[in-house]
Design a protein around this motif. Structure first.
Motif, short mmCIF file in Angstrom:
data_model
loop_
_atom_site.label_atom_id
_atom_site.label_comp_id
_atom_site.label_asym_id
_atom_site.label_seq_id
_atom_site.Cartn_x
_atom_site.Cartn_y
_atom_site.Cartn_z
N VAL A 89 0.57 -1.25 0.09
CA VAL A 89 -0.24 -0.09 -0.15
C VAL A 89 0.83 1.74 -0.06
CG1 VAL A 89 -1.79 -0.75 1.30
CG2 VAL A 89 0.11 -0.21 2.55
N PHE A 90 0.67 1.94 -0.74
CA PHE A 90 1.61 3.37 -0.71
C PHE A 90 0.58 4.79 -0.86
CE2 PHE A 90 3.90 0.42 -3.84
CZ PHE A 90 4.79 1.02 -3.38
N MET A 91 1.36 5.78 0.08
CA MET A 91 0.27 7.06 0.64
C MET A 91 1.54 8.22 0.77
SD MET A 91 0.68 5.81 4.71
CE MET A 91 0.99 3.99 3.84
N THR A 92 0.64 9.14 0.73
CA THR A 92 1.64 10.74 0.60
C THR A 92 2.10 10.15 1.56
OG1 THR A 92 -0.74 11.51 0.34
CG2 THR A 92 -0.37 11.13 -1.24
N ARG A 93 2.77 12.20 2.20
CA ARG A 93 3.72 12.19 3.40
C ARG A 93 2.20 13.19 3.50
NH1 ARG A 93 8.76 12.77 3.51
NH2 ARG A 93 8.80 13.38 5.52
N GLU A 94 0.60 13.55 3.52
CA GLU A 94 0.16 14.01 3.92
C GLU A 94 -0.42 13.78 5.22
OE1 GLU A 94 0.69 15.47 0.93
OE2 GLU A 94 2.22 16.81 1.47
N ASP A 95 -0.99 11.99 4.67
CA ASP A 95 -1.21 11.14 5.28
C ASP A 95 -0.48 9.79 5.39
OD1 ASP A 95 -3.91 10.01 5.94
OD2 ASP A 95 -4.76 9.37 3.90
N ILE A 96 -0.55 9.95 6.40
CA ILE A 96 0.67 8.70 6.42
C ILE A 96 0.33 7.97 7.34
CG2 ILE A 96 2.90 9.22 5.48
CD1 ILE A 96 3.63 10.27 8.12
N GLU A 97 -1.01 7.36 7.25
CA GLU A 97 -1.43 6.03 8.24
C GLU A 97 -2.34 5.20 7.73
OE1 GLU A 97 -3.78 7.37 12.75
OE2 GLU A 97 -5.57 8.03 10.77
N VAL A 98 -2.29 3.82 8.69
CA VAL A 98 -3.22 2.83 8.09
C VAL A 98 -2.60 2.46 9.02
CG1 VAL A 98 -0.66 1.42 7.66
CG2 VAL A 98 -2.49 1.00 5.86
N ASP A 99 -4.87 1.42 8.77
CA ASP A 99 -5.46 0.24 10.10
C ASP A 99 -3.46 -0.51 10.47
OD1 ASP A 99 -7.25 1.48 10.28
OD2 ASP A 99 -8.26 0.31 7.97
N SER A 100 -4.28 -0.55 12.14
CA SER A 100 -3.21 -1.76 12.14
C SER A 100 -3.49 -3.14 12.05
CB SER A 100 -2.81 -1.07 14.06
OG SER A 100 -2.39 -2.29 14.71
N LEU A 101 -3.06 -3.75 12.45
CA LEU A 101 -3.36 -5.45 12.00
C LEU A 101 -3.09 -6.23 13.02
CD1 LEU A 101 -1.70 -6.44 9.00
CD2 LEU A 101 -4.27 -5.36 9.17
N HIS A 126 -3.50 0.69 16.32
CA HIS A 126 -2.60 -0.02 17.74
C HIS A 126 -2.44 0.11 19.19
CE1 HIS A 126 1.77 -1.08 18.93
NE2 HIS A 126 1.88 -2.00 17.52
N PRO A 127 -2.33 -1.04 19.69
CA PRO A 127 -2.19 -0.43 21.29
C PRO A 127 -1.45 0.36 21.97
CG PRO A 127 -2.05 -2.64 20.30
CD PRO A 127 -1.67 -2.15 19.66
N ASP A 128 -0.43 0.32 20.95
CA ASP A 128 1.63 0.89 21.80
C ASP A 128 1.74 1.41 21.39
OD1 ASP A 128 2.24 1.85 23.75
OD2 ASP A 128 3.71 -0.17 24.21
N LEU A 129 2.21 2.73 19.89
CA LEU A 129 2.72 2.80 18.86
C LEU A 129 3.70 4.35 19.85
CD1 LEU A 129 3.20 2.52 16.34
CD2 LEU A 129 1.26 4.52 15.70
N ARG A 130 4.87 3.47 19.50
CA ARG A 130 5.55 4.29 20.26
C ARG A 130 7.46 4.08 19.85
NH1 ARG A 130 8.18 1.91 25.40
NH2 ARG A 130 6.70 -0.21 25.73
#
Length: 164
Positions: A89-101, A126-130
């Protein structure tokens, strides 16, 4: 199970989601719409295809392609038939979010954290995105191709010794 069979099954279930497909080195590689990636992977896991092992999640950065600047690559595997699949999957720099698995594969937790750490791609839900490998106060994502490979201020290095 063949590449053609799996590609046909995905395009039949998600006719508007598949953007392109190829078979580099014999591995089926499918580019899909970002908003459909979780549905597609959920289908692959729970259908008769039984592609039930998430081998890897990684990021990629193509700064020369603004419409597809950042991407996430998923490697999946059916352990019974030894069938492997790559989804992109690809995205632009302004929308850098995708669903967590993480709710589908518990192993996705650390892979998504690593991808976030190195590329800055956020995983929604995501439960602990860091950060996981870099220091928390680093302030940038080191795998983005925005930084010079070498320090131009170094004086201790003679480029003629390196063929330059």
């Amino acid at each position: 199970m063949t590449n053609e069979f799996v590609l046909e099954a995905i395009t039949r279930e998600f006719p508007d989601s598949v953007i392109s497909s190829s078979e580099p080195y014999g591995m089926l590689t499918i580019e899909v719409k970002k908003e459909d990636i979780k549905k597609i992977i959920h289908y692959l896991k729970d259908s008769t295809l039984e592609i039930n092992f998430l081998t890897d999640i990684c990021g990629i950065h193509y700064p020369e392609t603004p419409a597809k600047e950042l991407g996430v690559i998923y490697h999946l595997h059916n352990m019974m038939t030894n069938f492997r699949l790559r989804l992109k999957v690809f995205m632009t720099r302004e929308d850098i979010e995708v669903d967590s698995l993480t709710d589908l594969y518990s192993g996705a937790n650390w892979m998504e954290r690593e991808t976030y750490d190195f590329y800055g791609i956020k995983f929604r839900g995501h439960p602990d995105l860091r950060v996981i490998l870099n220091m928390e106060d680093l302030g940038y994502h080191p795998m983005l191709k925005e930084y010079r490979l070498e320090d131009g201020t170094r004086t201790d290095k003679d480029d003629s010794m390196f063929g330059r």
